[in-house]
Enzyme design. Structure first.
Site, PDB file in Angstrom:
ATOM      1  N   HIS A 185       0.833  -1.203   0.000  1.00  0.00           N
ATOM      2  CA  HIS A 185       0.000   0.000   0.000  1.00  0.00           C
ATOM      3  C   HIS A 185       0.873   1.262   0.000  1.00  0.00           C
ATOM      4  O   HIS A 185       0.539   2.263  -0.634  1.00  0.00           O
ATOM      5  CB  HIS A 185      -0.916  -0.005   1.219  1.00  0.00           C
ATOM      6  N   GLU A 426      -1.239 -12.119 -22.721  1.00  0.00           N
ATOM      7  CA  GLU A 426      -0.491 -12.287 -21.474  1.00  0.00           C
ATOM      8  C   GLU A 426      -0.206 -13.751 -21.155  1.00  0.00           C
ATOM      9  O   GLU A 426       0.329 -14.062 -20.095  1.00  0.00           O
ATOM     10  CB  GLU A 426      -1.232 -11.616 -20.309  1.00  0.00           C
ATOM     11  N   CYS A 497       0.548  -2.622 -22.121  1.00  0.00           N
ATOM     12  CA  CYS A 497       0.010  -1.946 -20.941  1.00  0.00           C
ATOM     13  C   CYS A 497       0.646  -2.447 -19.648  1.00  0.00           C
ATOM     14  O   CYS A 497       0.273  -2.004 -18.562  1.00  0.00           O
ATOM     15  CB  CYS A 497      -1.511  -2.090 -20.865  1.00  0.00           C
TER      16      CYS A 497
END
Length: 540
Positions: A185, A426, A497
Site C-alpha cells: 500500500h 499475457e 500496458c
C-alpha cells in the site's frame, strides 16, 4: 551520518525532517469482571471503528480513487465476520477484557492468514491486524492518526491500508519503511503521489531519528540521516538536477509523441478508478490504455449492478473529454478475490479460473458488464479488451456473446457507440498463436507482467524469486516482436500496458518492433514522450 539502502518504488530526491511513525502500544485493561459489560464495550468500539472507516473511505475516494478506498471496505466486512466476532465473544465470556479479546483474536487470525498459500488470503493478515489494532486503540482511549508539523520524510515499520489513507499527504516528501514491497500500500501510494520512496530498508526505528535531517535518494535506493556537508551538497545538486529534469519535461506537454524520423506512437495511461482521470489529464496522457474494472467488484459483498458499472464508466468517458479509454473486462481471480463470487479454492490460482475464463463460465456477470460498457460508449470513444486469452475459441465465444448483447440492446432502443474489441496477450499460448488471434479482433494489448510470469514460470508475487523474474529475458523479447509483427500483418494495432512499457531502456526496442501504443502510469507519460521524441530509431 547514518547511511542505508532499500528497494526504491519511485524515483526522485527528498530532503527534509524525519518523522518516525510508531504504533502506540497501549497497556491492555483487565476485565471489569462482568462479561456483559465487556461485550457492550466491544460493541461500542466496533461501532466507532465502523464510523471512522466510513469517514476514511469517503476521504480516500475523493483524494486517491475508489480502488484505494475499497481496501478499507474489506476491513469493515471483517467486523461482521462471524468467526471473528464469535472468537472475541468466547474470550470475553472466559474472563478476558474486550481489549484483550480483540488483540488476541486479531493476532490469531492474522497468523492463520499469513500461513495460507494463497497470496490474496495472506494479504488479509494485514487487514485483520489493522482493524483489530483500531478497535483495541479505541477501547484503550487511544488516538488513531498521525500529524506532521511541517513537510518531511515519514519513516515506519510499514503502513497498513487505513494508515496510508489518513496520512497528511500534503506534508509527506517521501516514505521509508522497513517492510513492504513494490506492491504494498505504501508503494502504491508513493506512485500515486509521485514521491521518492524506499521499502525493505534496514533503518533502526529504535534510534532517536525524529526531527533529524534526512535525505532519500529514490534513484539509487539510498537514505542518509544527519548527512555531512559534502553528502548534503551532493544530494542538493542531484535534487536540483532532478527538479530541472521535471521542469524540462513540461516542454513536452501537449506535443505529439513522434520520433525525429516521423514514427508516431500513442502514449496512454493505466488507471484503476474514475478518480484517476484527474491524474491522466495532469500527466498529459493521450488516453487510457488500461482501465482496470476490478475496483467495482472488490471490497463488497454483492455483484455491482449495471447502473453502478455504467455510472463509473460514464465518469471516466466524460472526464477524458474525447480521449479514448480501453476498458479491461473483469479480471477477478488469482490475487484478486471477491467472496461473493464463491470461487472454489485453487492450488494454483494464477493458472485457474480468472479473467475471461470467469466471463465464459459466468455469462450473466459478463452480460451486465458489457451492457454497461456499451452504454458508456455512446458518450465517447470506448474500446474493450478481454484478459487471459489462450485460445481462438475463447475469443469467438466472447464475440458471439457480445453480438447477442448488442442486438438485445438495439432492440431495446439503447444507443451504442462504435466499440473496438481487443484482447490482452499475457499467456505464451496467445503470443504463439497471435497470428490466428489477430484475425478475430481489432487490437492487441500486451500485459507484460503476466506474460513474463508465465513465460519464465516465475511467481511474481514471491519475493524469494527476485532476480529470476527478468522482463528483459530473450524469450520474452522474441514473443513481443512476434506479437507486433502478427498484429500488423493482420492490419490491427498493438500496444503494451504492462510495467515494461515504462522501461525507458526498452523504448527504442518497442519502436523498432513497431508498437503503436504504450500505456503507463500517468506520472511516467512525459518522460516517455521525451524519450520517444529524442529516439534515433529508424524502422525499415
Amino acid at each position: 551520518m547514518i547511511f542505508g539502502n532499500g528497494r526504491p518504488v519511485f524515483s526522485g530526491i527528498a530532503i527534509g525532517k524525519a518523522y518516525v511513525y510508531k504504533k502506540q502500544l497501549a497497556t491492555l485493561p483487565v476485565s471489569c469482571g462482568d462479561p456483559a459489560v465487556e461485550q457492550q464495550k466491544f460493541e461500542a468500539a466496533k461501532q466507532t471503528a465502523l464510523e471512522q472507516l466510513q469517514t476514511l473511505m469517503q476521504d480516500a475516494a475523493e483524494r486517491l480513487g475508489e480502488e484505494q478506498a475499497m481496501i478499507l471496505d474489506v476491513q469493515m466486512m471483517m467486523l461482521d465476520d462471524l468467526d471473528y466476532l464469535e472468537s472475541i465473544e468466547a474470550m470475553i465470556q472466559n474472563g478476558a477484557s474486550a481489549a484483550q479479546a480483540v488483540k488476541e483474536t486479531g493476532d490469531t487470525f492474522a497468523a492463520a492468514f499469513s500461513a495460507m498459500d494463497d497470496a490474496y488470503m495472506q494479504a488479509r493478515a494485514t487487514d485483520v491486524q489493522d482493524i483489530s489494532t483500531r478497535v483495541v486503540t479505541i477501547l484503550c482511549n487511544g488516538k488513531v492518526g498521525f500529524s506532521m508539523e511541517e513537510p518531511g520524510i515519514l519513516i515506519a515499520e510499514d503502513l497498513t491500508p487505513s494508515e496510508t489513507v489518513q496520512m497528511p499527504k500534503d506534508k509527506i516528501l517521501a516514505f521509508v519503511t522497513r517492510q513492504g514491497s513494490s506492491n504494498s500500500h505504501t508503494a502504491i501510494l508513493a506512485r500515486i503521489m509521485g514521491i521518492p520512496s524506499l521499502v525493505k530498508t534496514q533503518i533502526n526505528l529504535e534510534e532517536d531519528l525524529d526531527g533529524k535531517m534526512m535525505i532519500v535518494d529514490g534513484f539509487d535506493g539510498c537514505y542518509y540521516i544527519d548527512p555531512d556537508e559534502e553528502t548534503l551538497a551532493k544530494m542538493q545538486e542531484k535534487k536540483r538536477t532532478a527538479d530541472e529534469y521535471q521542469r524540462q519535461l513540461e516542454n513536452y506537454r501537449g506535443k505529439e509523441s513522434v520520433t525525429p524520423h516521423g514514427q508516431k506512437i500513442k502514449l496512454y495511461a493505466n488507471i484503476g478508478s474514475p478518480a484517476d482521470v484527474e491524474h491522466v489529464l495532469k500527466g498529459d496522457a493521450e488516453g487510457v490504455g488500461l482501465l482496470r474494472s476490478e475496483f467495482l467488484y472488490l471490497g463488497r459483498d454483492t455483484y455491482p449492478t449495471e447502473d453502478e458499472l455504467f455510472n463509473a464508466y460514464r465518469k471516466v468517458v466524460e472526464g477524458l473529454e474525447g480521449r479514448r479509454v480501453v476498458i479491461r473486462t473483469l479480471d477477478i481471480g488469482a490475487d484478486k478475490q471477491a467472496d461473493y463470487f464463491e470461487l472454489d479454492k485453487e492450488e494454483n490460482p494464477a493458472l485457474g479460473l480468472r479473467g475471461a475464463r470467469i466471463c465464459l463460465r459466468r455469462p450473466e456477470v459478463f452480460r451486465t458488464q458489457m451492457r454497461s460498457i456499451y452504454r458508456a460508449s455512446a458518450l465517447g470513444p470506448v474500446s474493450v479488451m478481454f484478459p487471459m486469452i489462450a485460445s481462438v475459441w475463447e475469443v469467438r465465444k466472447l464475440k458471439e456473446m457480445c453480438e447477442q448483447i448488442r442486438e438485445e440492446m438495439k432492440q431495446e432502443g439503447i444507443e451504442i457507440g462504435e466499440v473496438e474489441h481487443g484482447i490482452m496477450i499475457e499467456t505464451p499460448a496467445a503470443a504463439v498463436i497471435s497470428d490466428l488471434l489477430a484475425e478475430e479482433v481489432d487490437f492487441f494489448s500486451v500485459g507484460t507482467n503476466d506474460l513474463t510470469q508465465y513465460t519464465l514460470a516465475v511467481d511474481r508475487q514471491n519475493p524469494s524469486l527476485d532476480g529470476f523474474d527478468d522482463p528483459h529475458h530473450p524469450a520474452l523479447i522474441r514473443l513481443l516482436g512476434m506479437i507486433a509483427q502478427n498484429a500488423h500483418k493482420a492490419g490491427i494495432w498493438c500496444g503494451i500496458c504492462g510495467e515494461l512499457a515504462a522501461d525507458l531502456t526498452m523504448t527504442d526496442t518497442f519502436l523498432e518492433m513497431g508498437y503503436d501504443e504504450l500505456s503507463v502510469s500517468p506520472t511516467r507519460v512525459l518522460q516517455l514522450r521525451k524519450k520517444v521524441c529524442e529516439s534515433e530509431v529508424i524502422v525499415k
